[in-house]
Design an enzyme around this catalytic site. Sequence first.
Site, PDB file in Angstrom:
ATOM      1  CG  ASN A 273      -6.728  -0.779   0.888  1.00 19.67           C
ATOM      2  OD1 ASN A 273      -6.045  -0.246   0.018  1.00 19.67           O
ATOM      3  ND2 ASN A 273      -6.214  -1.374   1.946  1.00 19.67           N
TER       4      ASN A 273
ATOM      5  CB  CYS B 188      -0.951   0.001   1.191  1.00 24.64           C
ATOM      6  SG  CYS B 188      -2.128  -1.345   1.104  1.00 24.64           S
TER       7      CYS B 188
ATOM      8  CG  HIS C 217      -3.286   3.417   2.236  1.00 28.67           C
ATOM      9  ND1 HIS C 217      -3.648   3.067   0.953  1.00 28.67           N
ATOM     10  CD2 HIS C 217      -3.354   2.278   2.971  1.00 28.67           C
ATOM     11  CE1 HIS C 217      -3.911   1.772   0.913  1.00 28.67           C
ATOM     12  NE2 HIS C 217      -3.750   1.280   2.123  1.00 28.67           N
TER      13      HIS C 217
HETATM   14  O1  UT7 Z   1      -3.952  -1.327   3.441  1.00 34.17           O
HETATM   15  C1  UT7 Z   1      -3.042  -2.233   3.940  1.00 34.17           C
HETATM   16  C2  UT7 Z   1      -3.042  -2.270   5.400  1.00 34.17           C
HETATM   17  N1  UT7 Z   1      -4.266  -2.826   5.894  1.00 34.17           N
HETATM   18  C3  UT7 Z   1      -4.956  -2.184   6.830  1.00 34.17           C
HETATM   19  O2  UT7 Z   1      -4.603  -1.110   7.211  1.00 34.17           O
HETATM   20  C4  UT7 Z   1      -6.133  -2.902   7.429  1.00 34.17           C
HETATM   21  C5  UT7 Z   1      -6.118  -2.758   8.932  1.00 34.17           C
HETATM   22  N2  UT7 Z   1      -7.162  -3.530   9.570  1.00 34.17           N
HETATM   23  C6  UT7 Z   1      -8.466  -3.203   9.542  1.00 34.17           C
HETATM   24  O3  UT7 Z   1      -8.849  -2.260   8.877  1.00 34.17           O
HETATM   25  C7  UT7 Z   1      -9.414  -3.977  10.391  1.00 34.17           C
HETATM   26  O4  UT7 Z   1      -8.675  -4.834  11.239  1.00 34.17           O
HETATM   27  C8  UT7 Z   1     -10.446  -4.834   9.598  1.00 34.17           C
HETATM   28  C9  UT7 Z   1     -11.445  -3.928   8.917  1.00 34.17           C
HETATM   29  C10 UT7 Z   1      -9.754  -5.682   8.559  1.00 34.17           C
HETATM   30  C11 UT7 Z   1     -11.212  -5.724  10.562  1.00 34.17           C
HETATM   31  O5  UT7 Z   1     -11.840  -4.898  11.549  1.00 34.17           O
HETATM   32  P1  UT7 Z   1     -11.636  -5.200  13.105  1.00 34.17           P
HETATM   33  O6  UT7 Z   1     -12.407  -4.181  13.819  1.00 34.17           O
HETATM   34  O7  UT7 Z   1     -10.168  -5.274  13.393  1.00 34.17           O
HETATM   35  O8  UT7 Z   1     -12.329  -6.590  13.268  1.00 34.17           O
HETATM   36  P2  UT7 Z   1     -11.745  -7.941  13.876  1.00 34.17           P
HETATM   37  O9  UT7 Z   1     -10.982  -8.677  12.840  1.00 34.17           O
HETATM   38  O10 UT7 Z   1     -11.098  -7.668  15.182  1.00 34.17           O
HETATM   39  O11 UT7 Z   1     -13.077  -8.696  14.190  1.00 34.17           O
HETATM   40  C12 UT7 Z   1     -13.984  -8.253  15.214  1.00 34.17           C
HETATM   41  C13 UT7 Z   1     -15.210  -9.128  15.174  1.00 34.17           C
HETATM   42  C14 UT7 Z   1     -14.882 -10.621  15.152  1.00 34.17           C
HETATM   43  O12 UT7 Z   1     -15.940 -11.302  15.833  1.00 34.17           O
HETATM   44  P3  UT7 Z   1     -15.685 -11.876  17.323  1.00 34.17           P
HETATM   45  O13 UT7 Z   1     -14.513 -12.790  17.208  1.00 34.17           O
HETATM   46  O14 UT7 Z   1     -15.410 -10.679  18.161  1.00 34.17           O
HETATM   47  O15 UT7 Z   1     -16.964 -12.548  17.621  1.00 34.17           O
HETATM   48  C15 UT7 Z   1     -14.947 -10.959  13.708  1.00 34.17           C
HETATM   49  O16 UT7 Z   1     -15.253 -12.326  13.488  1.00 34.17           O
HETATM   50  O17 UT7 Z   1     -15.939  -8.870  13.983  1.00 34.17           O
HETATM   51  C16 UT7 Z   1     -16.071 -10.073  13.239  1.00 34.17           C
HETATM   52  N3  UT7 Z   1     -15.949  -9.733  11.838  1.00 34.17           N
HETATM   53  C17 UT7 Z   1     -16.997  -9.451  11.051  1.00 34.17           C
HETATM   54  N4  UT7 Z   1     -18.304  -9.411  11.287  1.00 34.17           N
HETATM   55  C18 UT7 Z   1     -19.105  -9.071  10.267  1.00 34.17           C
HETATM   56  C19 UT7 Z   1     -14.820  -9.626  11.109  1.00 34.17           C
HETATM   57  N5  UT7 Z   1     -15.097  -9.278   9.847  1.00 34.17           N
HETATM   58  C20 UT7 Z   1     -16.449  -9.173   9.795  1.00 34.17           C
HETATM   59  C21 UT7 Z   1     -17.338  -8.824   8.762  1.00 34.17           C
HETATM   60  N6  UT7 Z   1     -18.647  -8.802   9.047  1.00 34.17           N
HETATM   61  N7  UT7 Z   1     -16.910  -8.532   7.514  1.00 34.17           N
END
Ligand code: UT7
Length: 329
Positions: A286, A116, A256
Amino acid sequence: MQKIHAAITAVGGYVPEYILKNSELETMMDTTDEWIQSRTGIKERRILKGEGKGSSDMAVAAVQNLLEKRGIDPKEIEMVICATTTPDMQFPATANVICDKAGMTKAWGYDVSAACSGFLFALTIGSQFIETGRHKKVIVIGVDKMSSIMNYEDRKTAIIFGDGAGCVLLEPNEDGYGLIDSVLRTDGSGRVFLHQKAGGSVKPASLETVMNKEHYVYQEGQAVFKFAVKNMADVAADIMARNNLTAETVDWLVPHQANKRIINATAERMNLPAEKVMVNIERYGNTTNGTLPLCLWEWESKLKKGDNLVLAAFGGGFTWGASYVRWAY
Ligand code: UT7
């Protein structure tokens, strides 16, 4: 004599027609529009459809957009640097394919792989050829067809990415406009959190790697998020301090577009109000290397000569950085 800076003198962009909305993702995986919007700020993203279409096709459209706007013959371009994580193929470089397809037959070029942060890195690289006087017209492209490496069963990753391309023309400027400064960083120990497991020399493609879905983006979102929030904000603050920029003298943050929450954290650290921050993540998601030039492309008509822009990015590698650009037109 004034130092020669590399000024951005034209911008081009292209996004594919097909719009993949959150509501369609709801039918493909266990997710909701509400979750995606509240956690990322994304409403929809563009997807390049069509057999045999790759990153070069989007990049060519962006380059043609730029050349037509400026009335420049493709043969005037001396160098093309293409930042991409989704090249048309492992080799040759997508930059070579783009030069061929767009008729930039006098140019040489190559690809930059920095996930990125690729466009930011490529912008600095391209600027060197202008600053040294070696070239007068360099095109820097950021393009990705992220849909080609996306596992649409992985709700934690697939929801954030989209396809798109943007590019800028660099020309010499002796009046103090252009790329003034950059802080660029890498930390390879971060590779474990964001990578593509197979298809490289360590693990070449095989039936097994395909069956195991190892050609898709693997991301540990939370870990990446923590590094991204801290490092993108740190480096943006750093470039401001090094150049005596303040919240008042910075006109635009060009961040970004990975997650609206990361953008907000960076803007807060810089003390910038929302109206100085370019955000189009809600429409494109993204696009990896495409995010920064696509912002410039969309905001071009609002930019004024002399505006102070801070470009900032964070991505796989880890790679991150910030650049200070004084807008030239
Ligand atoms: O550009 C390159 C660099 N990349 C980035 O900068 C990305 C950085 N990361 C992020 O933007 C975020 O981590 C994500 C958007 C990818 C994910 O968001 P998050 O708030 O970190 O979610 P998480 O992975 O911690 O998941 C939280 C909860 C989990 O459920 P439990 O385990 O708490 O029950 C996930 O299973 O949300 C759940 N979850 C979802 N639920 C509905 C994860 N993805 C989804 C989804 N829909 N798409």
